[in-house]
Structures are given as structure tokens and as C-alpha cells.
Design a protein around this motif. Structure first.
Motif, PDB file in Angstrom:
ATOM      1  N   TRP A  78       0.813  -1.347   0.100  1.00  0.00           N
ATOM      2  CA  TRP A  78       0.121  -0.094  -0.067  1.00  0.00           C
ATOM      3  C   TRP A  78       0.784   1.159  -0.101  1.00  0.00           C
ATOM      4  O   TRP A  78       0.285   2.423  -0.257  1.00  0.00           O
ATOM      5  CB  TRP A  78      -0.917  -0.063   1.283  1.00  0.00           C
ATOM      6  CG  TRP A  78      -0.455  -0.117   2.479  1.00  0.00           C
ATOM      7  CD1 TRP A  78       0.062  -1.590   3.053  1.00  0.00           C
ATOM      8  CD2 TRP A  78       0.291   0.673   3.487  1.00  0.00           C
ATOM      9  NE1 TRP A  78       0.531  -1.597   4.406  1.00  0.00           N
ATOM     10  CE2 TRP A  78       0.700  -0.007   4.530  1.00  0.00           C
ATOM     11  CE3 TRP A  78       0.395   2.169   3.202  1.00  0.00           C
ATOM     12  CZ2 TRP A  78       1.464   0.668   5.351  1.00  0.00           C
ATOM     13  CZ3 TRP A  78       1.195   2.646   4.428  1.00  0.00           C
ATOM     14  CH2 TRP A  78       1.640   1.837   5.521  1.00  0.00           C
ATOM     15  N   ARG A  79       1.939   1.084   0.212  1.00  0.00           N
ATOM     16  CA  ARG A  79       2.899   2.368   0.490  1.00  0.00           C
ATOM     17  C   ARG A  79       3.363   2.916  -1.150  1.00  0.00           C
ATOM     18  O   ARG A  79       3.862   4.087  -1.301  1.00  0.00           O
ATOM     19  CB  ARG A  79       4.163   2.082   1.145  1.00  0.00           C
ATOM     20  CG  ARG A  79       4.316   1.824   2.554  1.00  0.00           C
ATOM     21  CD  ARG A  79       5.173   1.684   3.265  1.00  0.00           C
ATOM     22  NE  ARG A  79       5.941   3.018   3.435  1.00  0.00           N
ATOM     23  CZ  ARG A  79       5.857   3.886   4.469  1.00  0.00           C
ATOM     24  NH1 ARG A  79       4.722   3.755   5.254  1.00  0.00           N
ATOM     25  NH2 ARG A  79       6.695   4.855   4.491  1.00  0.00           N
ATOM     26  N   HIS A  80       2.925   2.040  -2.174  1.00  0.00           N
ATOM     27  CA  HIS A  80       3.624   2.549  -3.482  1.00  0.00           C
ATOM     28  C   HIS A  80       2.307   1.958  -4.661  1.00  0.00           C
ATOM     29  O   HIS A  80       2.465   2.195  -5.756  1.00  0.00           O
ATOM     30  CB  HIS A  80       4.614   1.927  -3.815  1.00  0.00           C
ATOM     31  CG  HIS A  80       4.708   0.417  -3.760  1.00  0.00           C
ATOM     32  ND1 HIS A  80       4.232  -0.587  -4.531  1.00  0.00           N
ATOM     33  CD2 HIS A  80       5.322  -0.253  -2.668  1.00  0.00           C
ATOM     34  CE1 HIS A  80       4.435  -1.657  -4.274  1.00  0.00           C
ATOM     35  NE2 HIS A  80       5.089  -1.680  -3.135  1.00  0.00           N
ATOM     36  N   ALA A  81       0.887   1.631  -4.009  1.00  0.00           N
ATOM     37  CA  ALA A  81       0.056   1.042  -4.913  1.00  0.00           C
ATOM     38  C   ALA A  81      -0.630   2.156  -5.724  1.00  0.00           C
ATOM     39  O   ALA A  81      -0.722   3.457  -5.128  1.00  0.00           O
ATOM     40  CB  ALA A  81      -0.861   0.255  -4.017  1.00  0.00           C
ATOM     41  N   VAL A  82      -1.013   1.697  -6.815  1.00  0.00           N
ATOM     42  CA  VAL A  82      -2.132   2.447  -7.713  1.00  0.00           C
ATOM     43  C   VAL A  82      -3.331   1.640  -7.341  1.00  0.00           C
ATOM     44  O   VAL A  82      -3.523   0.693  -8.136  1.00  0.00           O
ATOM     45  CB  VAL A  82      -1.623   2.555  -9.200  1.00  0.00           C
ATOM     46  CG1 VAL A  82      -2.732   3.116 -10.022  1.00  0.00           C
ATOM     47  CG2 VAL A  82       0.010   3.146  -9.135  1.00  0.00           C
ATOM     48  N   ILE A  83      -4.356   2.587  -7.152  1.00  0.00           N
ATOM     49  CA  ILE A  83      -5.450   2.024  -6.524  1.00  0.00           C
ATOM     50  C   ILE A  83      -6.751   2.462  -7.625  1.00  0.00           C
ATOM     51  O   ILE A  83      -6.788   3.931  -7.697  1.00  0.00           O
ATOM     52  CB  ILE A  83      -6.032   2.149  -5.068  1.00  0.00           C
ATOM     53  CG1 ILE A  83      -4.751   1.303  -4.366  1.00  0.00           C
ATOM     54  CG2 ILE A  83      -7.403   1.635  -4.997  1.00  0.00           C
ATOM     55  CD1 ILE A  83      -5.176   1.634  -2.683  1.00  0.00           C
ATOM     56  N   VAL A  98      -2.983  -1.500 -12.739  1.00  0.00           N
ATOM     57  CA  VAL A  98      -2.996  -1.028 -11.348  1.00  0.00           C
ATOM     58  C   VAL A  98      -2.640  -2.314 -10.229  1.00  0.00           C
ATOM     59  O   VAL A  98      -2.852  -3.329 -10.723  1.00  0.00           O
ATOM     60  CB  VAL A  98      -4.617  -0.596 -11.213  1.00  0.00           C
ATOM     61  CG1 VAL A  98      -4.696   0.777 -12.037  1.00  0.00           C
ATOM     62  CG2 VAL A  98      -5.718  -1.456 -11.352  1.00  0.00           C
ATOM     63  N   ASP A  99      -2.838  -1.940  -9.189  1.00  0.00           N
ATOM     64  CA  ASP A  99      -2.519  -2.721  -8.153  1.00  0.00           C
ATOM     65  C   ASP A  99      -3.810  -3.423  -7.316  1.00  0.00           C
ATOM     66  O   ASP A  99      -3.863  -4.539  -6.831  1.00  0.00           O
ATOM     67  CB  ASP A  99      -1.678  -2.283  -7.032  1.00  0.00           C
ATOM     68  CG  ASP A  99      -0.163  -1.817  -7.699  1.00  0.00           C
ATOM     69  OD1 ASP A  99       0.406  -2.712  -8.196  1.00  0.00           O
ATOM     70  OD2 ASP A  99      -0.058  -0.559  -7.802  1.00  0.00           O
ATOM     71  N   ALA A 100      -4.998  -2.395  -7.330  1.00  0.00           N
ATOM     72  CA  ALA A 100      -5.961  -2.798  -6.499  1.00  0.00           C
ATOM     73  C   ALA A 100      -7.452  -2.124  -6.985  1.00  0.00           C
ATOM     74  O   ALA A 100      -6.888  -1.175  -7.724  1.00  0.00           O
ATOM     75  CB  ALA A 100      -5.779  -2.436  -5.016  1.00  0.00           C
ATOM     76  N   VAL A 101      -8.264  -2.254  -6.765  1.00  0.00           N
ATOM     77  CA  VAL A 101      -9.573  -2.052  -7.189  1.00  0.00           C
ATOM     78  C   VAL A 101     -10.279  -1.391  -5.930  1.00  0.00           C
ATOM     79  O   VAL A 101     -10.497  -2.319  -4.925  1.00  0.00           O
ATOM     80  CB  VAL A 101     -10.492  -2.833  -7.920  1.00  0.00           C
ATOM     81  CG1 VAL A 101     -10.686  -4.045  -7.354  1.00  0.00           C
ATOM     82  CG2 VAL A 101     -11.770  -2.370  -8.406  1.00  0.00           C
TER      83      VAL A 101
END
Length: 570
Positions: free
Chosen positions: A24-29, A63-66
């Protein structure tokens, strides 16, 4: 999957390079607004099966998360932010089985899943509020919400002068069981969204049960709606400011950013930490939607024992001006540094005018947050707005920390500014006396296939809000594989962000002139320089630097106005 069967979170985001920093410190959501992303059954309303079917788009985007806006049981007076049952899915969107399938499919694709939690208020249809209406003043049922006696000899005046975020007073008087005029209840938003009373321990216990319900189903975290509003000042004093705009300290208002709210989030952090998986990058996270100023006050929400992230709204509303942008970025990074936290960056969401349109207006020196655009309003310059939006996104995605994207921005979707009055559903339109258009213009369904019914939003022509004609030309299939398209620009930006670990680097400023935002990113391999020309003369780029990507096609080693380039320095 049953309520008590834990599901494993995604342990490696889509395409994410290995790094020692938690995800979560570098994620694109990527934010999905369930009503408007994909309609699986053809009724004109987006749903969970539709979302599941389109998840590969997010994997391919990189992306990393939705993050999903609410899909819980709701009368939909505020598009699902009026929750009637926190532990079930509204039939409009599907079933709990559909939610389980969506979470499982996302994890198969390497995507984490963030869901909304709405702790400030419920729907007036919630069983608790219905019990409160049926109960007497002073009862335990009423103690779950903010009920107060009115002022004046007959109690006919509201308990204080607070106003609703959607316009009009923040108090409504009820009729008691015997038919007499009774107490008043607080609703900082729509009249159908009564505020919980967080001084009552029963409220906190119930909300923890809601968190655990979805954590047990495998979600990877929560976006917290109105995170700064749960606690009100003792005694509910009058608001001396009588405005909810971002002016001065948010805590100057007695309903926002009160100190005791932080203890609630310490409790929540203990809950999410209890779901971590030893030896895996599997943190479950909490992100605050908190319109809080100044930056230091907002940063207090991300202290080590509180929330992981908080939306950086001051950055979102920063004018398209190099001095303003440099100040906003610098202040944002400095504010979280003492807490060892990361900053988040965002340009659009379901509550603001899309930045491809917002940036199409002449630059003004004050923060920009619009109440919607209608057909009679001055219209944005679409070409200029998209050009600036691409440049702003390229700058944002290079900044250290985490970033949030809003559905359709990767297509360059503009705000729908010509919606007829009779299709508007945002309660702001009604409660403002038809003076503010509200947020429907940024919530129009996404176009997937330019030649299909409803542009591929669903299998029929049905669409809960009409799509502008230009949306067909911006559909996913019209941009896929097209060099220079906004979709392909986003894919390249996200690929390079991962490849160069930009989210975990450190930033130092580079002085290239008054109209330029330029910074170097250090920490993993060669330095990456980011240069944004915010509107001045062409900027000369270093002749020996490799251009990794640019928001606008470059001719030679010069960067034109309203564009951004990423450079690999030797």
C-alpha cells in the motif's frame, strides 16, 4: 464462502515488481463506481457480475487494487452512501455470492479489493433508525443516533444552526408515535442519512462487526467515507463559520475533525492488523476520505497506529499553476514525513468534476472544487482540458507514495455537462434549490465498445444516465493499441512506474523556471527526472537524457506547454 470463512488476499499485485515496502505504500488503486462501470444484466445499472467480467481491463491497465464505492443494501437516495444493511448486497448489484465471486476473481488476477465503509451515517431505512423512530425520546434506540430536543418553548427550532453538505438545514424534526411534533435528528448530508452518535459504544461495536464481516470475506481494506465527521464537538455548539468549504482549519467547524475521532481509528487499525498474514505482503488497509485542512491536520490521520492512507484533497484542488503545484506537493510530503507515512495522490473521483474538464477552464489562483457543470454554464475547453489532464496524471503517477485513479480517466473521459435536468439523481440538485448540478456529470457509465449498445456498458441500450456522444470515440476498444491514445499513455505510465519503483523513491526539486514543475526521483537505479511545463514557453530538456514517456508527442528535445515528460538520466 460463508460469513466465517476467511479468504486469502492477493499477495502480488498485477505486474508489481518486488519491493521491500508494503504494497500500500506504493500502490496504484483504481476506483470503480458500481452503478456506472459495467452492467451484467442489461437493466441499465452497473452490477457486481458486470464488474467481475471487466476486471481483466484493470490487470491489463497495470493497477494494483480496485476500490468499489458502496454496493450494500440501500434505497439509493445518495447512490448507495445511504446504507440500510452493511452486511448484504443490494439486489440492484447482485448477491453476496456475486461479491464473493468478484473478490475471488480479482485475487486470481493479482488485484486487491478495497470496499467503502460509511460510518458517519446510515440510511433512514436502516433497522436501527426505524427502531429509533418507533421508540420514545431518551430510549436506547434513539441513543444510537444524534437526536435532540428543539429550541424554543415548543421545541420548534432546530437544536443548532448547522447546515447540510447537500444544502438546507442539517436537522429534521420527527413526528412522535402519538402524532405530536417531536425531537430533531441530525443529518450532515441528506435527510435520509441520519448521523450515528459515536459517543454510544454500541455504534463502535456494530461498526467493528461490519469491518470483520467483509475482512472475513477476503477484502483487502476499506475507504472510510466522511472519516473526519464521526465525532461532533461536545454540546453541539452553533457553527460560527456556516460553510463547509475548505477555508481555514476544518476543526473550526464543530462537526469536523474533532480530536476524539482518532481513537476510533486506533481501534480500527488494531482490527485490520489482526488480519495480517505473517511472511506475506498482505496488510489490510484503511484510507480516509477526510476533507481536512491544513495538511498537518490531515496527516494526523496516518500516524503509525491509525490509518494507512488519507486522500490528499488539497492536491486535487490545486490550481494548474507551477508555484501552487510545487507548494502543494512539497507541503503534502512534509506533512506525512514526521509520521513515517506515505502520501496519496488523486485528481478525480465520484464527488468532483473530472479533471479532463476541470482543467479546461482558465486558471484561477484559489483551490478548484466545482459543484457540477450544466448545459447553461460556461463550458470547458475539451482539447485543453485533456492535454492538461494527461500532463497532470503523468506528473502525479511519478510522485512518491500511492495514487488513486477514477474509472474512465484512463480514457480521457470528460464531465457530462449536458445532462437534462430530469435525469439528475444527486440529492445536491434538489436540496440546493436547483442551484448546484451535483455530481452526476462524473458518474455517467463507462464506454467499453464504441459501436455497441450503451457503448458496451451493458447488453442493451439501457443506461441509468445518458452517455455523451463523444464517449463512443473514447471507448476502450477505440483506444486499445492506438499509439498516443490516453489509454495507452496510462498503460505506459503505470508500466514504467512499476519498472522504476517510482512510488518508493525520494524526491528532490529541480529549478527549471517559474512555469515548470521539475523533480528528480532517487533510490533504485539511475535517477528519473520528471518535468511538467505548466503553460509557459517550450522547455529545453537535457540532450543526453532518455525520454521514457511524455504526455504529448515531443519534437526534438523540447517540452511544449501543458505537457509532462519522464527522463532517464545517465
Amino acid at each position: 464462502m460463508t460469513e466465517n470463512t476467511p479468504a486469502q488476499p492477493a499477495t502480488q499485485p498485477a505486474g508489481q515488481s518486488a519491493t521491500s515496502a508494503p504494497w500500500w505504500r506504493h500502490a496504484v488503486i483504481y476506483q470503480v463506481y458500481p452503478r456506472s462501470w459495467a452492467d451484467g444484466d442489461g437493466d441499465g445499472m452497473g452490477d457486481l457480475p458486470g464488474i467481475t467480467s471487466r476486471l481483466p481491463h484493470l490487470r491489463d491497465l497495470g493497477v494494483d487494487a480496485v476500490w468499489l464505492s458502496p454496493f450494500y443494501t440501500s434505497p439509493q437516495h445518495d447512490a448507495g452512501y445511504d446504507v440500510a444493511d452493511y452486511r448484504d448486497v443490494d439486489p440492484r448489484f447482485g448477491t453476496l455470492a456475486d461479491a464473493d465471486a468478484m473478490i475471488a476473481r480479482a485475487h486470481e488476477l493479482g488485484l486487491r479489493v478495497i470496499v467503502d465503509i460509511v460510518p458517519n451515517h446510515s440510511s433512514s431505512d436502516h433497522v436501527w433508525f426505524q427502531e429509533a423512530l418507533a421508540a420514545a425520546p431518551g430510549s436506547p434506540e434513539r441513543a444510537r443516533y444524534v437526536f435532540r430536543d428543539g429550541k424554543g418553548p415548543d421545541g420548534a427550532e432546530a437544536p443548532n444552526n448547522w447546515i447540510s453538505n447537500f444544502g438546507g438545514p442539517a436537522w429534521t424534526r420527527v413526528t412522535e408515535a402519538d402524532g405530536s411534533p417531536g425531537q430533531w435528528y441530525l443529518h450532515l448530508f441528506d435527510v435520509t442519512q441520519p448521523d450515528f452518535d459515536w459517543d454510544n459504544p454500541e455504534v463502535g461495536d456494530e461498526m467493528e462487526r461490519n469491518l470483520r464481516f467483509w475482512l472475513d470475506r477476503g477484502v483487502d481494506g476499506f475507504r472510510i467515507d466522511v472519516a473526519h465527521g464521526l465525532v461532533k464537538a461536545e454540546g453541539l455548539p452553533d457553527d460560527a463559520v456556516l460553510s463547509h468549504e475548505m477555508l481555514g482549519r476544518t476543526a473550526d467547524h464543530p462537526m469536523w475533525d474533532q480530536p476524539d475521532v482518532h481513537e476510533i481509528y486506533r481501534r480500527w487499525r488494531r482490527v485490520t492488523d489482526s488480519y495480517a498474514v505473517e511472511g506475506e505482503d498482505a496488510d489490510r488497509i484503511l484510507c480516509a476520505e477526510a476533507w481536512v485542512t491544513p495538511a498537518e491536520a490531515l496527516a494526523a490521520y496516518v500516524r503509525p497506529d491509525e490509518l494507512h492512507q488519507g486522500f490528499n484533497f488539497p492536491f486535487l484542488v490545486t490550481p494548474w499553476s507551477a508555484p501552487h503545484l510545487r507548494d502543494s506537493i512539497g507541503e503534502s510530503l512534509a506533512a506525512v514525513e514526521p509520521h513515517g507515512a506515505v502520501q496519496t495522490w488523486v485528481l478525480s473521483n465520484h464527488d468532483v468534476v473530472r479533471h479532463a474538464s476541470r482543467l479546461g477552464y482558465p486558471v484561477v489562483p484559489e483551490p478548484v472544487r466545482m459543484g457540477g457543470i450544466g448545459p447553461e454554464d460556461p463550458q470547458p475547453d475539451a482539447e485543453l482540458g485533456l492535454r492538461r489532464a494527461r500532463a497532470a496524471t503523468a506528473m502525479m503517477l511519478a510522485l512518491p507514495g500511492s495514487a488513486y485513479l477514477y474509472q474512465g480517466e484512463e480514457l480521457g473521459l470528460p464531465e457530462a455537462t449536458e445532462l437534462p435536468d430530469d435525469v439528475l439523481e444527486d440529492p445536491t440538485w434538489v436540496r440546493s434549490g436547483h442551484t448546484e448540478r451535483g455530481r452526476d456529470g462524473c458518474r455517467v457509465p463507462v464506454p467499453w465498445e464504441g459501436d455497441a449498445p450503451s457503448c458496451g456498458f451493458g447488453p442493451t441500450e439501457a443506461s441509468w444516465l445518458p452517455q455523451p456522444e463523444v464517449y463512443a470515440d473514447l471507448a476502450v476498444d477505440r483506444q486499445t493499441g492506438v499509439p498516443g491514445s490516453t489509454l495507452e499513455l496510462y498503460r505506459e505510465l503505470l508500466r514504467l512506474r512499476r519498472e522504476h519503483h517510482l512510488g518508493t523513491r525520494t524526491l528532490t526539486w529541480v529549478d527549471l523556471g517559474d512555469d515548470v514543475v521539475a523533480f528528480d526521483l532517487h533510490g533504485d537505479g539511475a535517477t528519473v527526472r520528471v518535468v511538467t511545463n505548466v503553460g509557459g514557453s517550450d522547455v529545453q530538456l537535457p540532450a543526453d537524457a532518455e525520454v521514457l514517456v511524455s504526455s504529448l508527442g515531443l519534437e526534438g528535445a523540447t517540452l511544449p506547454a501543458d505537457s509532462t515528460a519522464w527522463l532517464h538520466l545517465g
